[in-house]
Scaffold this active site. Structure first.
Site, PDB file in Angstrom:
ATOM      1  N   ALA A  73      26.844  17.465 -33.055  1.00 58.96           N
ATOM      2  CA  ALA A  73      25.856  17.775 -31.966  1.00 58.96           C
ATOM      3  C   ALA A  73      25.508  16.149 -31.339  1.00 58.96           C
ATOM      4  CB  ALA A  73      24.803  18.484 -32.200  1.00 58.96           C
ATOM      5  N   ALA A  74      25.282  16.387 -29.934  1.00 60.09           N
ATOM      6  CA  ALA A  74      24.573  15.209 -29.230  1.00 60.09           C
ATOM      7  C   ALA A  74      24.562  15.303 -27.759  1.00 60.09           C
ATOM      8  CB  ALA A  74      25.967  14.025 -29.348  1.00 60.09           C
ATOM      9  N   TYR A 144      24.697   6.077 -23.277  1.00 53.99           N
ATOM     10  CA  TYR A 144      25.311   6.905 -24.150  1.00 53.99           C
ATOM     11  C   TYR A 144      25.800   6.060 -25.379  1.00 53.99           C
ATOM     12  CZ  TYR A 144      28.709   9.932 -26.399  1.00 53.99           C
ATOM     13  OH  TYR A 144      29.450  10.811 -27.361  1.00 53.99           O
TER      14      TYR A 144
END
Length: 322
Positions: A73-74, A144
């Protein structure tokens, strides 16, 4: 001995593929953590927890008895981010959320933490004949990539303290059945027979089929030599944009209608309309060397590029008939 696995992001493109593989392997107990219970998991996990790992704590009971956490997850890279402070938004999920989960895994006695990171930690592009390597100095350039790098550093600090074994996997562009975003747009163009100005692009791009990425993740869950290492992953065959379009068109059974426009003209046109980043992805190179992954783990990509492209094409064309 069967491993007990705790997987985050099980409804995402990569996470769902990991979940399917773990269930197919049969000998593992699987607990999935998802943020949104409106999205069904395509596999039968032993337990499904609907909680946002980025804002929740108290995971220890769910992590009890778990051998391996696979953290897929991110907050993912998005185009035209509307956040007023994108780096803070990425840090909240990708750094703070990840470290919170990792610390709770340590407290619960989890042995290994496999972190799905990103090639953006290495940077945004490579020069000819100079692919990224796993142990290169990191050079992230966008929020990111910076957030993923910071998470990696803090996880490796936990590992250095002997608290837990950490494995970091940095994928390049992931594709496969059900892929979205730019790869899906490319298939749509080819399926419709759109004339594209990409017939003379001599770059090198590394890609990874989702099944190859999952196979490496599964290997990293238990391989003794994977502990506290960083690995790059790809299909082991780099393609130019022109080659990718031609081979994807072949997989779709469609002609590749490509005009041989020079790359410098495409870059100039893209810059004039504020799309310099897009021209970098289409005309620039981003290649990785996976020799460390091959040598240290004895791992080779089990799925060849053309087979993976064919599976992706079949899934896309089947979706058009529904």
């Amino acid at each position: 001995m069967a491993q007990q696995v705790f997987l985050t992001g099980a409804t995402g493109f990569v996470g769902a593929a990991i979940a399917r593989r773990l269930v197919a392997d049969g000998a593992r107990s699987l607990v999935c953590a998802v943020r949104n219970d409106s999205v069904q998991i395509a596999v039968q996990a032993q337990r499904v927890l609907c909680r946002d790992f980025a804002v929740s704590d108290g995971w220890q009971s769910a992590l009890s008895g778990v051998d391996v956490v696979v953290h897929a997850a991110a907050r993912v890279h998005v185009m035209n981010d509307t956040e007023t402070d994108p780096l803070a938004a990425f840090r909240k999920v990708n750094v703070e959320g990840t470290l919170n989960l990792a610390r709770e895994a340590v407290a619960a006695g989890v042995k290994r933490f496999v972190f799905i990171s990103s090639i953006k930690v290495n940077g945004e592009g490579t020069a000819p004949g100079m692919p990224y390597r796993a142990d290169d100095i990191a050079a992230p350039q966008d929020p990111y990539g910076i957030s993923k790098h910071e998470a990696e550093q803090q996880l490796l600090q936990l590992a250095a303290e002997g608290a837990i074994e950490v494995v970091i996997v940095r994928p390049v562009l992931v594709y496969g059945p059900g892929v979205k975003a730019n790869f899906l747009a490319m298939m749509r163009w080819l399926q419709r027979g759109v004339m594209l100005p990409f017939g003379a692009i001599d770059n090198r791009r590394s890609l990874v089929a989702v099944d190859n990425l999952v196979d490496l993740v599964v290997t990293c869950m238990s391989h003794p030599a994977a502990a506290n290492q960083v690995f790059l992953v790809s299909d082991g065959e780099d393609l130019s944009t022109t080659q990718l379009l031609r081979r994807m068109a072949m997989a779709l059974g469609r002609p590749a209608r490509l005009l041989p426009v020079p790359a410098w003209m495409l870059r100039l046109a893209a810059a004039s309309v504020g799309r310099k980043a897009l021209s970098q992805r289409l005309c620039g190179s981003l290649a990785v060397d996976i020799e460390k992954t091959r040598t240290l783990l004895g791992w080779n990509p089990p799925v060849k590029v053309d087979a993976a492209l064919s599976a992706t094409a079949r899934h896309y064309q089947d979706s058009l008939r529904k």
